[in-house]
Design an enzyme around this catalytic site. Structure first.
Site, PDB file in Angstrom:
ATOM      1  CB  ALA A 161      -4.599   0.181 -13.565  1.00 53.38           C
TER       2      ALA A 161
ATOM      3  CB  THR B  89      -0.930  -9.213 -12.882  1.00 54.30           C
ATOM      4  OG1 THR B  89      -1.155  -9.183 -11.892  1.00 54.30           O
ATOM      5  CG2 THR B  89      -1.396  -9.650 -14.566  1.00 54.30           C
TER       6      THR B  89
ATOM      7  NE  ARG C 291     -32.342 -26.425  -4.887  1.00 56.48           N
ATOM      8  CZ  ARG C 291     -32.394 -28.149  -4.871  1.00 56.48           C
ATOM      9  NH1 ARG C 291     -31.783 -29.042  -5.652  1.00 56.48           N
ATOM     10  NH2 ARG C 291     -31.648 -28.323  -3.301  1.00 56.48           N
TER      11      ARG C 291
ATOM     12  CD  GLU D  81      -4.368  -0.929 -10.188  1.00 55.58           C
ATOM     13  OE1 GLU D  81      -3.809   0.487  -9.979  1.00 55.58           O
ATOM     14  OE2 GLU D  81      -3.660  -1.171 -11.448  1.00 55.58           O
TER      15      GLU D  81
ATOM     16  CB  SER E  42      -0.938  -0.498   1.425  1.00 56.76           C
ATOM     17  OG  SER E  42      -1.744  -1.024   0.978  1.00 56.76           O
TER      18      SER E  42
ATOM     19  CD1 TRP F  50       2.258  -9.417  -3.531  1.00 49.34           C
ATOM     20  CD2 TRP F  50       0.848 -10.738  -4.253  1.00 49.34           C
ATOM     21  NE1 TRP F  50       1.808 -10.141  -1.773  1.00 49.34           N
ATOM     22  CE2 TRP F  50       1.351 -11.245  -2.615  1.00 49.34           C
ATOM     23  CE3 TRP F  50      -0.041 -11.884  -5.205  1.00 49.34           C
ATOM     24  CZ2 TRP F  50       0.392 -12.263  -2.039  1.00 49.34           C
ATOM     25  CZ3 TRP F  50      -0.464 -13.394  -4.182  1.00 49.34           C
ATOM     26  CH2 TRP F  50      -0.216 -13.383  -3.025  1.00 49.34           C
TER      27      TRP F  50
HETATM   28  P1  TGC Z   1       1.268  11.573  -1.868  1.00 45.88           P
HETATM   29  O1  TGC Z   1       2.292  12.558  -1.735  1.00 45.88           O
HETATM   30  O2  TGC Z   1      -0.158  11.577  -2.009  1.00 45.88           O
HETATM   31  O3  TGC Z   1       1.418  10.886  -3.518  1.00 45.88           O
HETATM   32  C1  TGC Z   1       2.017  11.973  -4.166  1.00 45.88           C
HETATM   33  C2  TGC Z   1       2.542  12.236  -5.337  1.00 45.88           C
HETATM   34  O4  TGC Z   1       1.602  11.910  -6.754  1.00 45.88           O
HETATM   35  C3  TGC Z   1       0.120  12.946  -6.803  1.00 45.88           C
HETATM   36  N1  TGC Z   1      -0.704  11.388  -6.570  1.00 45.88           N
HETATM   37  C4  TGC Z   1      -1.580  11.393  -7.667  1.00 45.88           C
HETATM   38  N2  TGC Z   1      -1.194  11.366  -8.971  1.00 45.88           N
HETATM   39  C5  TGC Z   1      -1.897  11.090 -10.196  1.00 45.88           C
HETATM   40  N3  TGC Z   1      -2.864   9.819 -10.380  1.00 45.88           N
HETATM   41  C6  TGC Z   1      -3.075   9.447  -8.408  1.00 45.88           C
HETATM   42  N4  TGC Z   1      -3.935   8.371  -8.307  1.00 45.88           N
HETATM   43  C7  TGC Z   1      -2.140  10.287  -7.334  1.00 45.88           C
HETATM   44  N5  TGC Z   1      -2.310  10.730  -5.890  1.00 45.88           N
HETATM   45  C8  TGC Z   1      -1.669  11.136  -5.678  1.00 45.88           C
HETATM   46  C9  TGC Z   1       0.104  13.727  -5.542  1.00 45.88           C
HETATM   47  O5  TGC Z   1      -0.332  14.584  -5.358  1.00 45.88           O
HETATM   48  C10 TGC Z   1       1.368  14.045  -5.235  1.00 45.88           C
HETATM   49  O6  TGC Z   1       2.161  14.640  -6.106  1.00 45.88           O
HETATM   50  P2  TGC Z   1       2.833  15.784  -6.256  1.00 45.88           P
HETATM   51  O7  TGC Z   1       2.903  16.922  -6.729  1.00 45.88           O
HETATM   52  O8  TGC Z   1       2.961  16.220  -4.778  1.00 45.88           O
HETATM   53  O9  TGC Z   1       4.491  15.140  -6.058  1.00 45.88           O
HETATM   54  O10 TGC Z   1       1.551  10.031  -2.064  1.00 45.88           O
HETATM   55  P3  TGC Z   1       1.627   8.814  -0.673  1.00 45.88           P
HETATM   56  O11 TGC Z   1       3.264   8.300  -0.400  1.00 45.88           O
HETATM   57  O12 TGC Z   1       1.544   9.209   0.195  1.00 45.88           O
HETATM   58  O13 TGC Z   1       1.098   7.680  -1.104  1.00 45.88           O
HETATM   59  C11 TGC Z   1      -0.197   7.405  -1.074  1.00 45.88           C
HETATM   60  C12 TGC Z   1      -0.939   6.313  -1.387  1.00 45.88           C
HETATM   61  C13 TGC Z   1      -1.300   5.925  -0.119  1.00 45.88           C
HETATM   62  C14 TGC Z   1      -2.312   7.095  -2.135  1.00 45.88           C
HETATM   63  C15 TGC Z   1      -0.483   5.747  -2.662  1.00 45.88           C
HETATM   64  O14 TGC Z   1       0.267   5.434  -2.105  1.00 45.88           O
HETATM   65  C16 TGC Z   1      -0.948   4.338  -3.007  1.00 45.88           C
HETATM   66  O15 TGC Z   1      -2.446   5.144  -4.062  1.00 45.88           O
HETATM   67  N6  TGC Z   1      -1.351   3.066  -2.889  1.00 45.88           N
HETATM   68  C17 TGC Z   1      -1.866   2.060  -2.982  1.00 45.88           C
HETATM   69  C18 TGC Z   1      -0.757   1.524  -4.018  1.00 45.88           C
HETATM   70  C19 TGC Z   1      -1.297   0.514  -4.912  1.00 45.88           C
HETATM   71  O16 TGC Z   1      -2.379   0.839  -5.323  1.00 45.88           O
HETATM   72  N7  TGC Z   1      -0.757  -0.350  -5.527  1.00 45.88           N
HETATM   73  C20 TGC Z   1      -1.101  -1.304  -7.364  1.00 45.88           C
HETATM   74  C21 TGC Z   1      -0.266  -1.279  -7.699  1.00 45.88           C
HETATM   75  S1  TGC Z   1      -0.071  -2.325  -9.054  1.00 45.88           S
HETATM   76  C22 TGC Z   1      -1.439  -3.361  -9.084  1.00 45.88           C
HETATM   77  O17 TGC Z   1      -2.088  -3.733  -7.742  1.00 45.88           O
HETATM   78  C23 TGC Z   1      -1.781  -4.083 -10.070  1.00 45.88           C
HETATM   79  S2  TGC Z   1      -3.133  -4.856 -10.473  1.00 45.88           S
HETATM   80  C24 TGC Z   1      -2.918  -5.688 -11.771  1.00 45.88           C
HETATM   81  C25 TGC Z   1      -4.131  -6.193 -12.349  1.00 45.88           C
HETATM   82  O18 TGC Z   1      -5.090  -6.478 -13.170  1.00 45.88           O
HETATM   83  O19 TGC Z   1      -3.822  -8.015 -12.376  1.00 45.88           O
HETATM   84  P1  FAD Z   2      -0.735  -4.239   2.884  1.00 53.92           P
HETATM   85  O1  FAD Z   2      -0.055  -3.434   2.491  1.00 53.92           O
HETATM   86  O2  FAD Z   2       0.297  -5.146   3.500  1.00 53.92           O
HETATM   87  O3  FAD Z   2      -1.956  -3.988   3.276  1.00 53.92           O
HETATM   88  C1  FAD Z   2      -2.467  -5.200   4.306  1.00 53.92           C
HETATM   89  C2  FAD Z   2      -3.377  -4.495   5.299  1.00 53.92           C
HETATM   90  O4  FAD Z   2      -3.009  -3.500   5.382  1.00 53.92           O
HETATM   91  C3  FAD Z   2      -4.985  -4.043   3.783  1.00 53.92           C
HETATM   92  O5  FAD Z   2      -5.684  -4.377   4.139  1.00 53.92           O
HETATM   93  C4  FAD Z   2      -4.408  -3.047   3.739  1.00 53.92           C
HETATM   94  O6  FAD Z   2      -6.171  -1.845   3.584  1.00 53.92           O
HETATM   95  C5  FAD Z   2      -4.041  -2.426   5.574  1.00 53.92           C
HETATM   96  N1  FAD Z   2      -3.130  -1.172   5.842  1.00 53.92           N
HETATM   97  C6  FAD Z   2      -1.998  -0.842   5.283  1.00 53.92           C
HETATM   98  N2  FAD Z   2      -1.402   0.499   5.016  1.00 53.92           N
HETATM   99  C7  FAD Z   2      -2.931   1.209   5.885  1.00 53.92           C
HETATM  100  C8  FAD Z   2      -3.402   2.334   6.768  1.00 53.92           C
HETATM  101  N3  FAD Z   2      -2.327   3.129   6.769  1.00 53.92           N
HETATM  102  N4  FAD Z   2      -4.530   2.317   6.721  1.00 53.92           N
HETATM  103  C9  FAD Z   2      -5.565   1.473   7.575  1.00 53.92           C
HETATM  104  N5  FAD Z   2      -5.284   0.096   6.501  1.00 53.92           N
HETATM  105  C10 FAD Z   2      -4.085  -0.461   6.244  1.00 53.92           C
HETATM  106  N6  FAD Z   2       1.559  -5.261  -7.666  1.00 53.92           N
HETATM  107  C11 FAD Z   2       2.035  -4.516  -8.546  1.00 53.92           C
HETATM  108  O7  FAD Z   2       2.727  -3.481  -8.293  1.00 53.92           O
HETATM  109  N7  FAD Z   2       1.642  -5.302 -10.385  1.00 53.92           N
HETATM  110  C12 FAD Z   2       0.908  -6.347 -10.548  1.00 53.92           C
HETATM  111  O8  FAD Z   2       0.665  -6.559 -11.548  1.00 53.92           O
HETATM  112  C13 FAD Z   2       0.182  -6.454  -9.421  1.00 53.92           C
HETATM  113  N8  FAD Z   2      -0.843  -7.855  -9.645  1.00 53.92           N
HETATM  114  C14 FAD Z   2      -1.167  -8.533  -8.074  1.00 53.92           C
HETATM  115  C15 FAD Z   2      -2.149  -9.887  -8.673  1.00 53.92           C
HETATM  116  C16 FAD Z   2      -2.805  -9.846  -7.954  1.00 53.92           C
HETATM  117  C17 FAD Z   2      -3.475 -11.217  -7.888  1.00 53.92           C
HETATM  118  C18 FAD Z   2      -3.191  -8.952  -6.335  1.00 53.92           C
HETATM  119  C19 FAD Z   2      -3.144 -10.001  -4.988  1.00 53.92           C
HETATM  120  C20 FAD Z   2      -2.028  -8.240  -5.826  1.00 53.92           C
HETATM  121  C21 FAD Z   2      -1.226  -7.412  -6.612  1.00 53.92           C
HETATM  122  N9  FAD Z   2       0.177  -6.644  -7.049  1.00 53.92           N
HETATM  123  C22 FAD Z   2       0.109  -6.028  -8.198  1.00 53.92           C
HETATM  124  C23 FAD Z   2      -0.705  -6.328  -5.139  1.00 53.92           C
HETATM  125  C24 FAD Z   2      -1.182  -5.084  -4.857  1.00 53.92           C
HETATM  126  O9  FAD Z   2      -1.537  -3.675  -5.852  1.00 53.92           O
HETATM  127  C25 FAD Z   2      -0.885  -4.976  -3.560  1.00 53.92           C
HETATM  128  O10 FAD Z   2      -0.844  -6.440  -2.803  1.00 53.92           O
HETATM  129  C26 FAD Z   2      -1.657  -4.204  -2.584  1.00 53.92           C
HETATM  130  O11 FAD Z   2      -1.263  -2.592  -3.755  1.00 53.92           O
HETATM  131  C27 FAD Z   2      -1.764  -4.414  -1.198  1.00 53.92           C
HETATM  132  O12 FAD Z   2      -0.505  -4.476  -0.629  1.00 53.92           O
HETATM  133  P2  FAD Z   2       0.025  -5.844   0.089  1.00 53.92           P
HETATM  134  O13 FAD Z   2      -1.071  -6.878  -0.075  1.00 53.92           O
HETATM  135  O14 FAD Z   2       1.525  -5.889   0.292  1.00 53.92           O
HETATM  136  O15 FAD Z   2      -0.952  -5.338   1.743  1.00 53.92           O
END
Ligand code: TGC
Ligand code: FAD
Length: 389
Positions: free
Chosen positions: A247, A169, A273, A368, A143, A167
C-alpha cells in the site's frame, strides 16, 4: 476543460513500455471523464461515488499485479503505480479505495490465504462485485500495532474474536474485512464477513479530509470465525507489515497524481490572473514557486520509476518504500499548500481542486505510517539503532 496531457519535465514517459503507457492513458481518461466532473459534489456530501467501482474493476485496477487466473490483470508494478498516480489526480479517496482493495485485501488473501479463500474472494474483489477492508489500527494502537488488544480464542470449529479497530477505510461498505488479532499472543489474520453475528462497522463522521472516502470503526463482540476464515500462512506482525509495503508503494505513486493536479491548476491560474497590470506568472516569486513544484514532481517521478523497476526485479527493500512514501507525501502536501497560495482567495474554493487535495494529503501523510515512523524506519536502517522507544 483542456485535455490533461501530464506533467513530465524529464521525459520519463520515454522510460515506459507501450503497455505501461496504455495502462496510464486508459486510467487517465477514466479520471478525466468520470472522476473529475463529479468528485467535488461527492466530497461536499462526504460520500464515496460507488458507481465508479465496477468501472475500476473493468479497467483492471483491483489487484492489478495478481495473476489472471484469479480475474486480475497480471500487470507489472510500474503499471500498477501509474494507475494509482492517475486515480489520485482525481482524488485521494479514489486511490485509497483501490489501494485498500488491492494491497490490503487481495494481496493478503493471495499471499497468506488458502486455495479456497483465493478462489472465493479474488475474482469477486477484482471485478469490484465485492469490497474489502483492512483492520490493523486500534483506538489505542496506531503507529505501534504490535500492542493491539483484539483477541481471538480457539472454540469448537473455529475462533471467537473480540476487540475493536478504528480508522478503517471502506469498513462500512465492505463485504469482507481482513482483520489482525492476537491468538495465543501471536498476530494472526482473519476474514470477517459482513453479517457475521456480533460484527458491526459504524461509519466515522466529521472528517475534514478524505471526505469522499468511507472511514469506519470495526467492532467485534465475540464474533464466531470458522476455521476456514483464518489466513493459514499469516504469522506475526511481519504479515500485516508486508501488506503495508504494497500500500505504501501505491501511495508513493498516487500522491504524484495529486501533485500534478495542483501544479496544473496553479500554472494555469497564474498565467491568467492579472495583478498590477501583469499575469502573476510574470513575477519572479510566482515563478520560483512553480519551479520548486515542478522540480519536486520530477524528483518524485524518478524516485517512483526506480522504485517500481526494483519491485519488478524483486530487489526492493521495505525501507526504500518508506523513503518514497515519506518524501512524496510531504512534498505533495507542501505543493498543495503552495498551489493554494498561488491561487490566493480562489484557492480555498472547491471550484479548484487544490484545497481538496491539501485536505486529503493531511490523511495520506498520516496513514500507512506517519512521516515520523518512516523517518525512524530509515534511520534504523542506516544507523543500526532503533529509535522507536
Ligand atoms: P519490528 O520488530 O520492527 O518488526 C516485526 C517483524 O516484521 C519485520 N518488518 C517488516 N517486514 C516486512 N515489511 C516491513 N515494512 C517490515 N517492517 C518490519 C521485521 O523485520 C520483523 O521481522 P521478524 O522476522 O524479526 O519477526 O516491529 P515493531 O513492533 O518494532 O514495529 C515496527 C514499525 C513501527 C515500523 C511498524 O509497527 C510500523 O510500520 N508502524 C506503522 C503502522 C502503520 O503503518 N499502520 C498502517 C495501518 S493501515 C493504513 O493506514 C491503511 S490506509 C488505507 C488507505 O489507503 O485508505
Ligand atoms: P499515533 O500513533 O497516536 O501518533 C500520533 C503522533 O505521534 C504522530 O505524529 C506520530 O508520528 C507520533 N509518534 C508516535 N510514536 C512516535 C515515536 N515513537 N516517535 C516519534 N513520534 C511518534 N488503519 C488501518 O488499519 N486500516 C485502514 O484502512 C486505515 N485507513 C485510514 C484512513 C484514514 C482517513 C486515516 C486518517 C487513517 C487510517 N488508518 C487506517 C489509520 C492510520 O494508519 C493511523 O492513523 C496511523 O498509523 C497513525 O496512527 P495514530 O493516528 O493512532 O497516531
Amino acid at each position: 476543460m483542456e485535455k490533461f496531457t501530464g506533467v513530465d519535465y524529464f521525459d520519463t514517459c520515454s522510460l515506459l513500455s507501450e503497455e505501461e503507457l496504455l495502462v496510464r492513458d486508459s486510467v487517465r481518461e477514466f479520471v478525466s471523464a468520470e472522476v473529475i466532473p463529479i468528485i467535488e459534489q461527492y466530497n461536499r456530501r462526504s460520500e464515496f461515488p460507488r458507481q465508479l467501482i465496477s468501472k475500476m474493476g473493468e479497467l483492471g485496477v483491483f489487484g492489478a499485479t495478481l495473476p489472471q487466473e484469479y480475474g486480475c490483470a497480471g500487470l507489472n508494478n510500474v503499471s500498477y503505480g501509474l494507475m494509482m498516480q492517475e486515480l489520485e489526480r482525481g482524488d485521494s479517496s479514489i486511490r485509497s479505495f483501490a489501494s485498500v482493495q488491492s494491497a490490503l485485501v487481495m494481496y493478503p488473501i493471495f499471499t497468506f490465504g488458502s486455495q479456497q479463500q483465493k478462489e472465493k474472494w479474488l475474482p469477486e474483489l477484482a471485478s469490484g462485485n465485492k469490497i474489502g477492508c483492512f483492520g490493523l489500527t486500534e483506538p489505542d494502537f496506531g503507529s505501534n500495532p504490535a500492542g493491539m488488544l483484539s483477541r481471538a480464542e480457539v472454540v469448537q470449529g473455529g475462533y471467537k474474536l473480540s476487540g475493536a479497530k478504528m480508522w478503517i477505510t471502506n469498513g462500512t461498505i465492505a463485504d469482507v474485512a481482513v482483520v489482525w488479532a492476537k491468538l495465543d499472543g501471536q498476530i494472526n489474520g482473519f476474514l470477517v464477513e459482513k453479517g457475521m453475528p456480533g460484527f458491526s462497522a459504524p461509519e466515522m463522521k466529521g472528517k475534514h479530509s478524505l471526505k469522499a472516502s468511507v472511514t469506519s470503526e470495526l467492532v467485534f463482540e465475540d464474533v464466531f470465525i470458522p476455521e476456514e476464515n483464518r489466513l493459514p500462512a499469516a504469522s506475526g506482525l511481519k504479515s500485516p507489515l508486508m501488506c503495508l509495503n504494497q500500500a505504501r508503494y501505491g501511495i508513493a505513486w498516487g500522491v504524484v497524481g495529486a501533485m500534478m493536479a495542483c501544479y496544473e491548476a496553479a500554472l494555469n491560474y497564474s498565467k491568467s490572473r492579472i495583478q498590477f497590470g501583469k499575469p502573476i506568472a510574470a513575477y519572479q516569486m510566482t515563478q520560483e514557486k512553480l519551479v520548486y513544484i515542478l522540480t519536486e514532481i520530477t524528483k518524485a517521478q524518478l524516485m517512483n520509476l526506480s522504485l517500481g523497476r526494483m519491485k519488478d526485479k524483486g530487489t526492493l527493500k521495505h525501507t526504500q518504500v518508506s523513503m518514497a512514501k515519506r518524501n512524496n507525501c510531504e512534498k505533495a502536501l507542501e505543493i498543495a499548500r503552495i498551489s493554494r497560495e498561488i491561487l490566493g482567495a480562489n484557492g480555498i474554493l472547491d471550484e479548484y481542486p487544490v484545497m481538496r487535495h491539501a485536505a486529503n494529503l493531511e490523511s495520506v501523510k498520516t496513514y500507512e505510517g506517519t512521516h515520523e515512523m518512516h523517518t525512524l524506519i530509515i534511520g534504523e536502517d542506516i544507523t543500526g539503532f532503533s529509535a522507536f522507544e
